[in-house]
Scaffold this motif. Sequence first.
Motif, mmCIF file in Angstrom:
data_model
loop_
_atom_site.group_PDB
_atom_site.id
_atom_site.type_symbol
_atom_site.label_atom_id
_atom_site.label_comp_id
_atom_site.label_asym_id
_atom_site.label_seq_id
_atom_site.Cartn_x
_atom_site.Cartn_y
_atom_site.Cartn_z
ATOM 1 N N CYS A 62 0.850 -1.199 0.000
ATOM 2 C CA CYS A 62 0.000 0.000 0.000
ATOM 3 C C CYS A 62 0.882 1.245 0.000
ATOM 4 O O CYS A 62 0.899 2.015 0.960
ATOM 5 N N VAL A 63 1.620 1.421 -1.079
ATOM 6 C CA VAL A 63 2.626 2.472 -1.176
ATOM 7 C C VAL A 63 2.209 3.499 -2.222
ATOM 8 O O VAL A 63 1.717 3.142 -3.295
ATOM 9 N N THR A 64 2.413 4.772 -1.911
ATOM 10 C CA THR A 64 2.139 5.825 -2.887
ATOM 11 C C THR A 64 3.276 5.873 -3.917
ATOM 12 O O THR A 64 4.391 5.402 -3.647
ATOM 13 N N PRO A 65 3.041 6.419 -5.097
ATOM 14 C CA PRO A 65 4.047 6.407 -6.165
ATOM 15 C C PRO A 65 5.397 6.987 -5.742
ATOM 16 O O PRO A 65 5.464 7.938 -4.966
ATOM 17 N N ARG A 66 6.438 6.341 -6.251
ATOM 18 C CA ARG A 66 7.839 6.745 -6.071
ATOM 19 C C ARG A 66 8.383 6.507 -4.674
ATOM 20 O O ARG A 66 9.541 6.811 -4.410
ATOM 21 N N ARG A 67 7.609 5.919 -3.787
ATOM 22 C CA ARG A 67 8.134 5.601 -2.450
ATOM 23 C C ARG A 67 8.812 4.241 -2.521
ATOM 24 O O ARG A 67 8.338 3.245 -1.972
ATOM 25 N N TRP A 68 9.916 4.186 -3.215
ATOM 26 C CA TRP A 68 10.565 2.911 -3.510
ATOM 27 C C TRP A 68 11.111 2.219 -2.266
ATOM 28 O O TRP A 68 10.994 1.003 -2.122
ATOM 29 N N SER A 69 11.721 2.973 -1.368
ATOM 30 C CA SER A 69 12.262 2.361 -0.148
ATOM 31 C C SER A 69 11.151 1.733 0.687
ATOM 32 O O SER A 69 11.290 0.624 1.214
ATOM 33 N N GLN A 70 10.036 2.450 0.793
ATOM 34 C CA GLN A 70 8.908 1.919 1.549
ATOM 35 C C GLN A 70 8.352 0.665 0.879
ATOM 36 O O GLN A 70 7.953 -0.289 1.562
ATOM 37 N N ILE A 72 10.055 -1.552 -0.873
ATOM 38 C CA ILE A 72 10.988 -2.641 -0.560
ATOM 39 C C ILE A 72 10.737 -3.147 0.858
ATOM 40 O O ILE A 72 10.703 -4.359 1.107
ATOM 41 N N TYR A 73 10.540 -2.221 1.780
ATOM 42 C CA TYR A 73 10.317 -2.583 3.182
ATOM 43 C C TYR A 73 9.030 -3.395 3.331
ATOM 44 O O TYR A 73 9.015 -4.437 3.995
ATOM 45 N N GLN A 74 7.946 -2.927 2.732
ATOM 46 C CA GLN A 74 6.669 -3.638 2.850
ATOM 47 C C GLN A 74 6.688 -4.974 2.120
ATOM 48 O O GLN A 74 6.252 -5.999 2.667
ATOM 49 N N PHE A 75 7.151 -4.978 0.898
ATOM 50 C CA PHE A 75 7.091 -6.181 0.077
ATOM 51 C C PHE A 75 7.944 -7.299 0.670
ATOM 52 O O PHE A 75 7.515 -8.464 0.726
ATOM 53 N N SER A 76 9.140 -6.966 1.135
ATOM 54 C CA SER A 76 10.021 -7.988 1.703
ATOM 55 C C SER A 76 9.429 -8.585 2.978
ATOM 56 O O SER A 76 9.603 -9.780 3.251
ATOM 57 N N ALA A 112 16.580 -6.577 3.909
ATOM 58 C CA ALA A 112 16.272 -6.367 2.492
ATOM 59 C C ALA A 112 16.650 -4.956 2.057
ATOM 60 O O ALA A 112 17.153 -4.752 0.946
ATOM 61 N N LEU A 113 16.408 -3.971 2.921
ATOM 62 C CA LEU A 113 16.845 -2.608 2.604
ATOM 63 C C LEU A 113 18.357 -2.551 2.464
ATOM 64 O O LEU A 113 18.891 -1.900 1.553
ATOM 65 N N HIS A 114 19.053 -3.232 3.367
ATOM 66 C CA HIS A 114 20.521 -3.300 3.294
ATOM 67 C C HIS A 114 20.963 -3.911 1.965
ATOM 68 O O HIS A 114 21.853 -3.373 1.293
ATOM 69 N N CYS A 115 20.342 -5.022 1.584
ATOM 70 C CA CYS A 115 20.702 -5.692 0.327
ATOM 71 C C CYS A 115 20.367 -4.815 -0.874
ATOM 72 O O CYS A 115 21.160 -4.712 -1.823
ATOM 73 N N ALA A 116 19.191 -4.188 -0.849
ATOM 74 C CA ALA A 116 18.762 -3.370 -1.977
ATOM 75 C C ALA A 116 19.694 -2.181 -2.187
ATOM 76 O O ALA A 116 20.023 -1.825 -3.325
ATOM 77 N N ALA A 117 20.130 -1.570 -1.088
ATOM 78 C CA ALA A 117 21.058 -0.445 -1.204
ATOM 79 C C ALA A 117 22.406 -0.905 -1.753
ATOM 80 O O ALA A 117 22.987 -0.253 -2.631
ATOM 81 N N LYS A 118 22.847 -2.042 -1.252
ATOM 82 C CA LYS A 118 24.154 -2.566 -1.663
ATOM 83 C C LYS A 118 24.160 -3.024 -3.120
ATOM 84 O O LYS A 118 25.176 -2.891 -3.822
ATOM 85 N N GLU A 119 23.030 -3.545 -3.598
ATOM 86 C CA GLU A 119 22.948 -4.119 -4.938
ATOM 87 C C GLU A 119 22.096 -3.283 -5.888
ATOM 88 O O GLU A 119 21.620 -3.777 -6.904
ATOM 89 N N TRP A 120 21.911 -2.009 -5.556
ATOM 90 C CA TRP A 120 21.016 -1.170 -6.344
ATOM 91 C C TRP A 120 21.383 -1.144 -7.822
ATOM 92 O O TRP A 120 20.522 -1.042 -8.699
ATOM 93 N N ASN A 121 22.641 -1.241 -8.124
ATOM 94 C CA ASN A 121 23.071 -1.202 -9.530
ATOM 95 C C ASN A 121 22.505 -2.371 -10.331
ATOM 96 O O ASN A 121 22.478 -2.318 -11.574
ATOM 97 N N LEU A 122 22.027 -3.429 -9.655
ATOM 98 C CA LEU A 122 21.453 -4.588 -10.337
ATOM 99 C C LEU A 122 19.954 -4.424 -10.597
ATOM 100 O O LEU A 122 19.364 -5.231 -11.311
ATOM 101 N N SER A 135 19.553 6.751 -0.938
ATOM 102 C CA SER A 135 18.257 7.035 -0.314
ATOM 103 C C SER A 135 17.742 5.834 0.471
ATOM 104 O O SER A 135 17.132 5.993 1.532
ATOM 105 N N ILE A 136 17.988 4.638 -0.056
ATOM 106 C CA ILE A 136 17.583 3.431 0.673
ATOM 107 C C ILE A 136 18.345 3.323 1.983
ATOM 108 O O ILE A 136 17.765 3.020 3.035
ATOM 109 N N ASN A 137 19.635 3.588 1.947
ATOM 110 C CA ASN A 137 20.432 3.571 3.179
ATOM 111 C C ASN A 137 19.946 4.613 4.177
ATOM 112 O O ASN A 137 19.912 4.362 5.390
ATOM 113 N N ASP A 138 19.564 5.780 3.689
ATOM 114 C CA ASP A 138 19.042 6.826 4.571
ATOM 115 C C ASP A 138 17.730 6.381 5.220
ATOM 116 O O ASP A 138 17.490 6.631 6.410
#
Length: 246
Positions: A62-70, A72-76, A112-122, A135-138
């Motif tokens: 249930c995330v509003t547009p462009r709230r990508w970090s949120q 990742i947090y919810q979906f994981s 998952a946030l840690h992994c997503a930030a670390k592997e964002w280039n993928l 931004s994910i790390n923040d």
Amino acid sequence: MWKYMYDDHEDFEQLARFVVGFSRRYFDKLNSANMHVRCYNDERFDAPMLITSSDPLTIRTCVTPRRWSQFIYQFSHELVHLSIRFESGYQGETCAIKWLEETICEAYSLFALHCAAKEWNLCPLAFHDPSYGVSINDYLALILADSLGSKVPTCRSYVELEHFNAESDVDRSARWAMRDAVYRSMLLFPSAINALAEYPSYARDNYPLLVNYHLWQGARSGNRIIAELFRVQNRLISPFIHEIDA
């Protein structure tokens, strides 16, 4: 088969595929060809959910547009609820042990946030925003900052534990210290994460809101995250632990 139904939000589908991709390293059942899952987002809801009454099982964020970090947090978080059901075969409508499962899911959301930030280039979205990993790390740092100084709670009786369990998906701050302890263990021992999905198989018969860690550790000798959960449980029930072990 995974069915992604994000309509006009292709970015959410790309994020979901990204999170499923790296989570397959930590939860074996996510690699199963027999897993049928539907995923969608509806920002009109107040909370994400694994919908167990649907066929196939459905992950709703249930995330509003462009709230990508949120996202990742919810979906994981819901992905772990899903993995637990497939790994343990548990079929109940609610969690087997809510306080424990919510703690595991929330800890993995941080991981998952840690992994997503670390592997964002993928992630395909890195093409559009290559620095979003910062931004994910923040976002992760803000969550952890809120829990500084928190302590593992204690229940004075099994009846109090029942109340604590019932409120575990409402009063999440009460479990912040527990969540953070499990998250730190995940960072140190990522190969041990998969075993956490087995926990319903080790619920005690006489105290169903507690896990028999002696049996679980016997089956998973040397698993350091299970050992950390054992310490957390012992702290939680320390005022009446003598009754459990009697």
